[in-house]
Design a protein around this motif. Structure first.
Motif, PDB file in Angstrom:
ATOM      1  N   LYS A 167      14.515   7.688 -17.209  1.00 34.82           N
ATOM      2  CA  LYS A 167      13.546   6.583 -17.245  1.00 34.82           C
ATOM      3  C   LYS A 167      14.257   5.240 -17.014  1.00 34.82           C
ATOM      4  N   GLY A 168      14.666   5.041 -15.773  1.00 35.95           N
ATOM      5  CA  GLY A 168      15.349   3.794 -15.419  1.00 35.95           C
ATOM      6  C   GLY A 168      14.459   2.845 -14.655  1.00 35.95           C
ATOM      7  N   ASP A 169      13.180   3.247 -14.413  1.00 36.09           N
ATOM      8  CA  ASP A 169      12.208   2.404 -13.726  1.00 36.09           C
ATOM      9  C   ASP A 169      12.549   2.186 -12.250  1.00 36.09           C
ATOM     10  N   PHE A 170      13.364   3.056 -11.673  1.00 34.51           N
ATOM     11  CA  PHE A 170      13.774   2.862 -10.279  1.00 34.51           C
ATOM     12  C   PHE A 170      12.664   3.288  -9.315  1.00 34.51           C
ATOM     13  N   VAL A 171      12.541   2.550  -8.229  1.00 33.02           N
ATOM     14  CA  VAL A 171      11.484   2.805  -7.251  1.00 33.02           C
ATOM     15  C   VAL A 171      11.795   4.054  -6.431  1.00 33.02           C
TER      16      VAL A 171
ATOM     17  N   GLU B 165       0.834  -1.204   0.000  1.00 32.76           N
ATOM     18  CA  GLU B 165       0.000   0.000   0.000  1.00 32.76           C
ATOM     19  C   GLU B 165       0.869   1.255   0.000  1.00 32.76           C
ATOM     20  N   ALA B 166       1.914   1.246   0.795  1.00 31.55           N
ATOM     21  CA  ALA B 166       2.825   2.405   0.848  1.00 31.55           C
ATOM     22  C   ALA B 166       3.521   2.604  -0.499  1.00 31.55           C
ATOM     23  N   LEU B 167       3.858   1.499  -1.158  1.00 29.41           N
ATOM     24  CA  LEU B 167       4.519   1.578  -2.465  1.00 29.41           C
ATOM     25  C   LEU B 167       3.563   2.107  -3.533  1.00 29.41           C
ATOM     26  N   LYS B 168       2.313   1.748  -3.435  1.00 31.21           N
ATOM     27  CA  LYS B 168       1.313   2.242  -4.388  1.00 31.21           C
ATOM     28  C   LYS B 168       1.158   3.755  -4.247  1.00 31.21           C
TER      29      LYS B 168
ATOM     30  N   MET C 267       5.827  13.585 -14.507  1.00 31.02           N
ATOM     31  CA  MET C 267       5.126  14.528 -15.369  1.00 31.02           C
ATOM     32  C   MET C 267       5.742  15.925 -15.258  1.00 31.02           C
ATOM     33  N   LYS C 268       6.131  16.290 -14.041  1.00 31.69           N
ATOM     34  CA  LYS C 268       6.713  17.609 -13.819  1.00 31.69           C
ATOM     35  C   LYS C 268       8.026  17.743 -14.582  1.00 31.69           C
ATOM     36  N   TYR C 269       8.814  16.653 -14.605  1.00 32.87           N
ATOM     37  CA  TYR C 269      10.119  16.684 -15.276  1.00 32.87           C
ATOM     38  C   TYR C 269      10.129  15.724 -16.476  1.00 32.87           C
ATOM     39  N   ARG C 270       9.038  15.687 -17.202  1.00 31.69           N
ATOM     40  CA  ARG C 270       8.897  14.677 -18.253  1.00 31.69           C
ATOM     41  C   ARG C 270       9.977  14.767 -19.340  1.00 31.69           C
TER      42      ARG C 270
ATOM     43  N   TRP D  19       2.826   9.433  -6.284  1.00 34.72           N
ATOM     44  CA  TRP D  19       3.633  10.652  -6.145  1.00 34.72           C
ATOM     45  C   TRP D  19       4.721  10.687  -7.216  1.00 34.72           C
ATOM     46  N   GLN D  20       5.352   9.535  -7.471  1.00 39.25           N
ATOM     47  CA  GLN D  20       6.442   9.496  -8.441  1.00 39.25           C
ATOM     48  C   GLN D  20       5.957   9.821  -9.858  1.00 39.25           C
ATOM     49  N   LYS D  21       4.776   9.381 -10.204  1.00 40.05           N
ATOM     50  CA  LYS D  21       4.224   9.676 -11.528  1.00 40.05           C
ATOM     51  C   LYS D  21       4.016  11.175 -11.708  1.00 40.05           C
TER      52      LYS D  21
END
Length: 380
Positions: A280-284, A258-261, A272-275, A266-268
């Motif tokens: 784009k390394g897919d890092f968590v 749930e915390a990761l979701k 978008m802010k820095y698109r 937030w990460q998305k």
């Protein structure tokens, strides 16, 4: 005195070795006889004049091509460098056992290095001189029979030592996570939650990608670790895990998922802010500064943030992210999970610290069981 030592395999010319420096003729004759015996038995080695510094450079280049990890190469470079300070311009064949032992001892007395550090230097030294013997650069290995210096502990010192438990109790962990959630920086809560609930190493967390997570099955696959010797965000490496057993898949609680979701949401927004510049390394868990946004977070950043949270919570500030790994061990032991299962979850075959934490916790549980049994019998 000159002794014939055979023929050069390339030119077919006779090769001779000059023997000198003897006090008596008898000593010279004995040395010559011993040399002739070596030649006849095929054990003679014509030692070369290469210096230690030059040989180490060649050895390192060969070592780098042997398939070892980059982090290991860096360690060997650092450790061989400590020996180079003593022997750089000396010929390999002139380095004696006493010289080598004196260097090892000096690392302790004047270098003030820890036993583990000196042990690492000695291991590298053995590799270097063993290769020199193999290549017939030298005849004898000066590291053979060398002893590592140890500090002698008195009985009084041993009795006065206090066991320092490097993990958090259950209530302390809850306080740390509460502090991270309420007063931490943006990524603090999911970072420390996942470290505490999974037992993974900080380097494994930094290397974690979203593709390593199975949100439906509540599992995390750990297949790599983060390495950044230059401390430059964009110059990182993803290496294979510490050991074969470090590659593993672990189950985690719904609270972690749930915390990761929420973190992903937030990460998305950050992406978008820095698109245009987001890496784009897919890092968590990533850096958020505009120049390096999207690159993996530093291990040092996690350490600094944890120190801040421990201070805010009034907890032991000497604890580190690795302490959460020991905390995970202690709580699993308290929940009656077996040592073997804990070892598998942490990703190692054996570890003295983990074993000690486990035994410490289970010892207390056994005492508690004994006390409860005593109370039961007294109530009869």
């Amino acid at each position: 005195m000159t002794v014939d030592i055979g023929r050069d395999p390339v030119t077919n010319k006779r090769k001779q070795k000059e023997l000198s420096g003897f006090k008596t003729k008898r000593e010279a004759e004995k040395a010559a006889a011993a040399l002739i015996t070596e030649v006849e038995e095929g054990t003679f080695v014509q030692e070369k004049n290469v210096t230690f510094g030059d040989f180490v450079k060649t050895w390192l280049e060969t070592y780098k091509k042997s398939g070892v990890k980059m982090s290991t190469i860096r360690v060997r470079e650092h450790e061989s460098g400590r020996l180079t300070k003593y022997f750089e311009n000396m010929k390999m064949k002139d380095i004696t056992h006493k010289m080598y032992q004196d260097a090892i001892n000096d690392l302790k007395t004047n270098g003030r290095l820890s036993h583990n550090t000196i042990s690492g230097v000695h291991s590298t030294g053995k590799m270097i001189f063993s290769k020199a013997v193999e290549l017939k650069v030298i005849k004898a290995d000066p590291t053979q029979f060398a002893k590592l210096p140890r500090k002698l502990t008195t009985v009084e010192e041993l009795e006065q030592e206090e066991e320092v438990v490097k993990y958090l109790e259950k209530g302390e962990l809850a306080l740390l996570l509460k502090t991270a959630q309420e007063q931490g920086f943006q990524q603090d809560y999911p970072i420390f939650l996942i470290l505490a609930y999974s037992g993974m190493r900080a380097g494994e967390l930094c290397a974690l990608r979203w593709s390593d997570l199975d949100m439906d099955e509540h599992t995390i696959s750990i297949t790599k670790t983060y390495y950044n010797p230059s401390n430059r965000a964009q110059e990182f490496y993803l290496l294979t895990p510490k050991t074969k057993r470090s590659k593993r898949k672990i189950d985690v609680e719904p609270i972690v998922i749930e915390a990761l979701k929420q973190h992903r949401t937030w990460q998305k927004e950050l992406m978008m802010k820095y698109r245009k510049t987001y890496y784009k390394g897919d890092f968590v868990f990533t850096r958020t500064d505009p120049l390096n946004v999207g690159y993996p977070i530093y291990i040092r950043t996690i350490e600094n943030h944890m120190r801040r949270l421990l201070k805010l919570a009034g907890l032991n500030e000497s604890l580190t992210p690795h302490s959460l790994r020991h905390t995970h061990t202690s709580l699993l032991a308290e929940a009656s999970v077996g040592l073997q299962e804990i070892m598998e979850r942490l990703g190692h075959k054996d570890d003295n610290t983990t074993r000690n934490v486990y035994l410490h916790v289970t010892k207390e549980k056994k005492k508690e069981a004994s006390q409860k049994f005593g109370e039961l019998m007294r109530s009869i």
